[in-house]
Write a protein that holds these residues in place. Structure first.
Motif, PDB file in Angstrom:
ATOM      1  N   ALA A 206       0.877  -1.180   0.000  1.00  0.00           N
ATOM      2  CA  ALA A 206       0.000   0.000   0.000  1.00  0.00           C
ATOM      3  C   ALA A 206       0.911   1.225   0.000  1.00  0.00           C
ATOM      4  O   ALA A 206       1.539   1.526   1.010  1.00  0.00           O
ATOM      5  N   ASP A 207       0.982   1.892  -1.147  1.00  0.00           N
ATOM      6  CA  ASP A 207       1.878   3.043  -1.314  1.00  0.00           C
ATOM      7  C   ASP A 207       1.085   4.293  -1.676  1.00  0.00           C
ATOM      8  O   ASP A 207       0.101   4.228  -2.422  1.00  0.00           O
ATOM      9  N   ILE A 208       1.539   5.434  -1.170  1.00  0.00           N
ATOM     10  CA  ILE A 208       1.011   6.709  -1.642  1.00  0.00           C
ATOM     11  C   ILE A 208       1.664   6.987  -2.987  1.00  0.00           C
ATOM     12  O   ILE A 208       2.876   7.164  -3.074  1.00  0.00           O
ATOM     13  N   VAL A 209       0.867   7.007  -4.039  1.00  0.00           N
ATOM     14  CA  VAL A 209       1.425   7.104  -5.396  1.00  0.00           C
ATOM     15  C   VAL A 209       1.275   8.493  -6.006  1.00  0.00           C
ATOM     16  O   VAL A 209       1.993   8.836  -6.945  1.00  0.00           O
ATOM     17  N   GLU A 210       0.335   9.286  -5.511  1.00  0.00           N
ATOM     18  CA  GLU A 210       0.143  10.631  -6.058  1.00  0.00           C
ATOM     19  C   GLU A 210      -0.284  11.588  -4.951  1.00  0.00           C
ATOM     20  O   GLU A 210      -1.095  11.237  -4.096  1.00  0.00           O
ATOM     21  N   VAL A 211       0.285  12.790  -4.983  1.00  0.00           N
ATOM     22  CA  VAL A 211      -0.124  13.867  -4.080  1.00  0.00           C
ATOM     23  C   VAL A 211      -0.305  15.121  -4.914  1.00  0.00           C
ATOM     24  O   VAL A 211       0.624  15.566  -5.589  1.00  0.00           O
ATOM     25  N   GLN A 212      -1.510  15.669  -4.877  1.00  0.00           N
ATOM     26  CA  GLN A 212      -1.819  16.860  -5.665  1.00  0.00           C
ATOM     27  C   GLN A 212      -2.189  17.996  -4.706  1.00  0.00           C
ATOM     28  O   GLN A 212      -3.273  17.993  -4.133  1.00  0.00           O
ATOM     29  N   PRO A 213      -1.286  18.972  -4.525  1.00  0.00           N
ATOM     30  CA  PRO A 213      -1.568  20.091  -3.618  1.00  0.00           C
ATOM     31  C   PRO A 213      -2.747  20.913  -4.118  1.00  0.00           C
ATOM     32  O   PRO A 213      -3.148  20.808  -5.281  1.00  0.00           O
ATOM     33  N   PRO A 214      -3.340  21.724  -3.246  1.00  0.00           N
ATOM     34  CA  PRO A 214      -4.455  22.576  -3.672  1.00  0.00           C
ATOM     35  C   PRO A 214      -4.038  23.467  -4.826  1.00  0.00           C
ATOM     36  O   PRO A 214      -2.912  23.963  -4.874  1.00  0.00           O
ATOM     37  N   GLN A 215      -4.950  23.663  -5.764  1.00  0.00           N
ATOM     38  CA  GLN A 215      -4.661  24.495  -6.921  1.00  0.00           C
ATOM     39  C   GLN A 215      -4.734  25.965  -6.529  1.00  0.00           C
ATOM     40  O   GLN A 215      -5.712  26.410  -5.933  1.00  0.00           O
ATOM     41  N   THR A 216      -3.683  26.691  -6.843  1.00  0.00           N
ATOM     42  CA  THR A 216      -3.641  28.123  -6.566  1.00  0.00           C
ATOM     43  C   THR A 216      -3.897  28.885  -7.850  1.00  0.00           C
ATOM     44  O   THR A 216      -3.175  28.718  -8.839  1.00  0.00           O
TER      45      THR A 216
END
Length: 250
Positions: A206-216
């Protein structure tokens, strides 16, 4: 440092004493009367506290959806991954393994990709052959967390069963969880033998594969132009915040 020899031993604080365990033995030490912190120490403590809170939010967001049991070091490892940037750059946890004994790259040699339209793509590829398993249970868990308000906005999941004896033509999962905050996507894989889940931890990932920060959103300021008439029949157009840009002669 004193050794605890009584039948009842403890760890943690008790009055002005601190009990702790090292190499199977229990020890005691007294608490310092005065704790002096340098500026660097205070900054480090603040970074650790911020990272620890964000790590707890992430763990809680996935707690009810993860079927792979995390190893005993995952709390400290997740906090450590968030410390360097004081927890502000959550992209640093991309690739984090909840189970450090196996990663998703053991099953998918070609990495997953998150497209701009919020779809997680697992590309077509040749799957590895394992003696103990012949099927994969693939689960994609997407959560959106608002770290400013300390809230888990929503968590969604989707499951796919893959027969590793058949050609794998790829798969796609929608992960566009609505709301404001950081989108974190975890890919979970459990090995199976004829529809029976394997208990071997090397087939559980179980891996964290994507992190998308809040869009500015970028703010564009519309320029304001002023026109000046000067003697001689010349008009000068200027930006309100700049030097003259256009000179027009009549």
């Amino acid at each position: 440092m004193a050794t605890q020899n009584s039948p009842i031993r403890f760890t943690g604080k008790l009055g002005n004493l601190i009990g702790y365990r090292r190499h199977g033995k229990y020890y005691l030490r007294s608490m310092p009367e005065v704790v002096r912190q340098t500026r660097a120490t205070r900054r480090a403590a603040l970074r650790f506290g911020t990272a620890s809170k964000k790590g707890a939010l992430i763990r809680n967001a996935f707690y009810n959806e993860l079927d792979v049991r995390s190893d005993s070091t995952h709390v400290n490892r997740l906090t450590k991954a968030l410390i360097p940037s004081a927890g502000n750059n959550t992209k640093s946890i991309t690739g984090f393994r909840f189970n450090q004994h196996a990663g998703t790259d053991r099953f998918f040699a070609r990495p997953v990709r998150l497209s701009a339209d919020g779809i997680l793509h697992i590309p077509a590829q040749t799957l590895p052959a394992f003696r103990d398993i012949n099927m994969l249970e693939v689960k994609v868990i997407a959560t959106r967390i608002n770290f400013t308000t300390h809230q888990v906005i929503d968590t969604q999941s989707d499951v796919l069963i893959i027969d590793t004896r058949e050609p794998f033509n790829g798969a796609s999962f929608p992960v566009d969880v609505p709301g404001k905050g950081t989108l974190i996507v975890t890919l979970q894989i459990r090995g199976m033998k004829d529809n029976i889940l394997s208990g071997n931890r090397k087939y559980l990932a179980a891996d964290i594969v994507e992190v998308q920060p809040p869009q500015t959103l970028k703010v564009f300021h519309k320029p304001t132009y002023l026109q000046h008439h000067i003697p001689g029949g010349t008009s000068v157009t200027t930006n309100a915040h700049c030097l003259p840009l256009i000179i027009q002669r009549e």
